[in-house]
Design an enzyme around this catalytic site. Structure first.
Site, short mmCIF file in Angstrom:
data_model
loop_
_atom_site.label_atom_id
_atom_site.label_comp_id
_atom_site.label_asym_id
_atom_site.label_seq_id
_atom_site.Cartn_x
_atom_site.Cartn_y
_atom_site.Cartn_z
N SER A 112 37.91 -33.77 38.98
CA SER A 112 37.17 -34.68 39.86
C SER A 112 36.20 -34.01 40.82
CB SER A 112 38.15 -35.55 40.66
OG SER A 112 38.75 -36.51 39.82
N SER A 153 36.23 -38.15 40.16
CA SER A 153 36.24 -39.21 41.15
C SER A 153 35.49 -38.89 42.43
CB SER A 153 37.70 -39.55 41.50
OG SER A 153 38.34 -38.43 42.10
N LYS A 208 35.20 -36.61 51.37
CA LYS A 208 35.68 -37.64 50.44
C LYS A 208 36.63 -38.58 51.16
CE LYS A 208 37.63 -38.04 45.75
NZ LYS A 208 38.13 -37.29 44.57
#
Length: 488
Positions: A175, A151, A76
């Site tokens: 997330s 996210s 990420k």
């Protein structure tokens, strides 16, 4: 894309070279990435160079290549990586390259992993859809007109689309788990403090946690064992190493006591989602678990408390992005204060600015007691609810999300509706507990996730429960029908 465990075995046995594995992953990315948008950065040259070094070490007889040797992994883009941009999906950090690796990235490299790129995300991890990235929307591989969740949108989409067998995400209020549920993969939010946050760009420091995402429980457990453990560079690290996980034999949950919080499987949960989760609970009972209804009465206040605490911490953490030391700087500013204002106004997206303003408001002198202090008191009530539940139960079972993935653009103008989608995951972050989302079926062709919540530092126990469920179901084996051109 084969599983991480199998790729590692084939590489160590010399049946596949690391270069072959890397080239296969890059080929898949080239095929589907134009449609999915899972990556901000694809590190093709880096991963091939890394693969060549791994191949050379294996040919030289190195027997300590690691449990992730030869395995491509997506990271990420709020996790620092030396030699690759770390943008947090924000204009304000476009072009920023960290001079160091996050602890979790150091551990990936030490375990032999090949970092194939930086995954797209909601800007600064603030969002639940993958739509707030400055680098474009990420799409759900199961339906390209729908969101993958957020996210950790790119991490989930990359795994689901077969671009990487494993990914790292971060989880502040769901997330990792919510996008895992929306894309039909497995995602673990570890106990707060089990995994180092050193080198992870902070959103809400008392809530953030790094975790693994993969197609099955075994792969997720393998990655968790690599990244978890003590780190003196992180003041919030618990200094604990998880016990070794061993999967095998006949799956059984005999003697396991499971609670089902009535507040999280009642009104507000989509009927189709509820039906799939109830079917999964029945399967857990067939495996030998004792299942009872329980209560988490403070859950109804958790969402409100979270969106006070999280935005307050975000407004403080994001104050460092001012255009002076690194990142984007606005041009033609008349003075220092104007430069700050223009840089942040132009560099941050709408959702990030909304949360910074809310956080500044709740921390202001006239509102601190009415909002922030009261939210922390509610957080204590949430923790106590879980403590009481875990006096009787080994783990709790809930839906991961109250509904399946929505269409892109559907909730952009209604952020409160989007926030409500985190009702099942947010209480876990407030209490710092471990939770894993596992696929448990489909509603109208869209994946549904079941969430297993554990006691503090019982991450391995909920993974064992998830593994037992996975062994008697096939939901995790389903794949989206992406064509070679990336369409459906």
């Amino acid at each position: 894309m084969l599983s991480a465990a199998r790729l590692n075995r084939l590489f160590l046995a010399g049946e596949l070279s690391a270069v072959e594995i890397a080239e296969s992953a890059l080929s898949r990315i080239a095929q589907v990435e134009p449609a999915v948008g899972a990556f901000i950065t694809v590190a093709a040259d880096h991963v091939i160079e890394r693969a060549k070094k791994l191949d050379a070490r294996r040919k030289a007889g190195d027997t300590e290549l690691g449990p992730l040797a030869g395995v491509p992994i997506a990271v990420k883009d709020n996790i620092c990586t030396s030699g690759m941009e770390t943008t947090c999906a924000s204009r304000i950090l476009k072009g920023y390259v960290s001079p160091f690796d996050a602890t979790v990235v150091e551990r990936l490299r030490a375990a032999g992993a090949m970092i194939i790129g930086k995954a797209n995300m909601d800007e600064f991890a603030m969002g639940s859809s993958g739509e707030s990235s400055a680098f474009g929307v990420t799409r759900n591989p199961w339906d390209l007109e729908r969101v993958p969740g957020g996210s950790s949108s790119g991490s989930a989409a990359a795994v689901a689309a077969g671009e990487a067998p494993l990914a790292l995400g971060t989880d502040t209020g769901g997330s990792i788990r919510q996008p895992a549920a929306f894309t039909g993969i497995v995602g673990l939010k570890p106990t707060y403090g089990y995994v180092s946050r050193y080198g992870v760009v902070a959103f809400a420091s008392s809530l953030d946690q790094v975790g693994p995402m993969g197609r099955d429980v075994e792969d997720v457990a393998r990655l968790f064992e690599v990244i978890a453990g003590p780190d003196r560079r992180d003041a919030t690290n618990a200094g604990r190493t998880p016990p070794a996980l061993k999967f095998g034999g006949e799956p059984s949950l005999s003697g396991v006591r499971l609670g089902v919080p009535k507040e999280l499987l009642g009104p507000g949960i989509d009927p189709g989602v509820k039906a799939r989760v109830e079917e999964a609970i029945a399967q857990l009972e067939e495996l030998g678990a004792t299942v009872e209804e329980c209560s988490l009465p403070s859950t109804e206040y958790a969402l409100s408390a979270y969106y006070v605490i999280a935005v307050a911490e975000a407004s403080s953490n994001l104050a460092r992005f001012d255009g002076v030391r690194y990142g984007y700087r606005a041009a033609q500013a008349g003075g220092l204060h104007e430069m700050y204002s223009k840089t942040r106004g132009e560099g941050f997206g709408t959702e990030v600015k909304r949360r910074i303003m809310l956080g500044t408001y709740v921390l202001s002198a006239g509102h601190y007691d009415a909002y922030y202090r009261r939210a922390q008191q509610v957080r204590t009530l949430v923790v106590r609810d879980f403590e009481r539940a875990f006096e009787r139960y080994d783990a709790l079972v809930t839906p991961t999300t109250p509904f399946t993935a929505w269409k892109i653009g559907e909730k952009v103008d209604d952020p409160v509706s989007m926030y409500l989608g985190d009702i099942c995951t947010i209480p876990v972050n407030l209490a710092g507990l471990p939770a894993v989302s596992v696929p448990c079926g489909f509603v109208d062709g869209l994946p549904v996730g079941m969430q297993l919540i554990g006691k503090p530092f019982a991450d391995t126990q909920i993974l064992q429960i998830a593994w037992a469920y996975q062994k008697v179901t096939k939901h995790h084996e389903a794949r989206p029908a992406l064509t070679e051109e990336g369409g459906r």
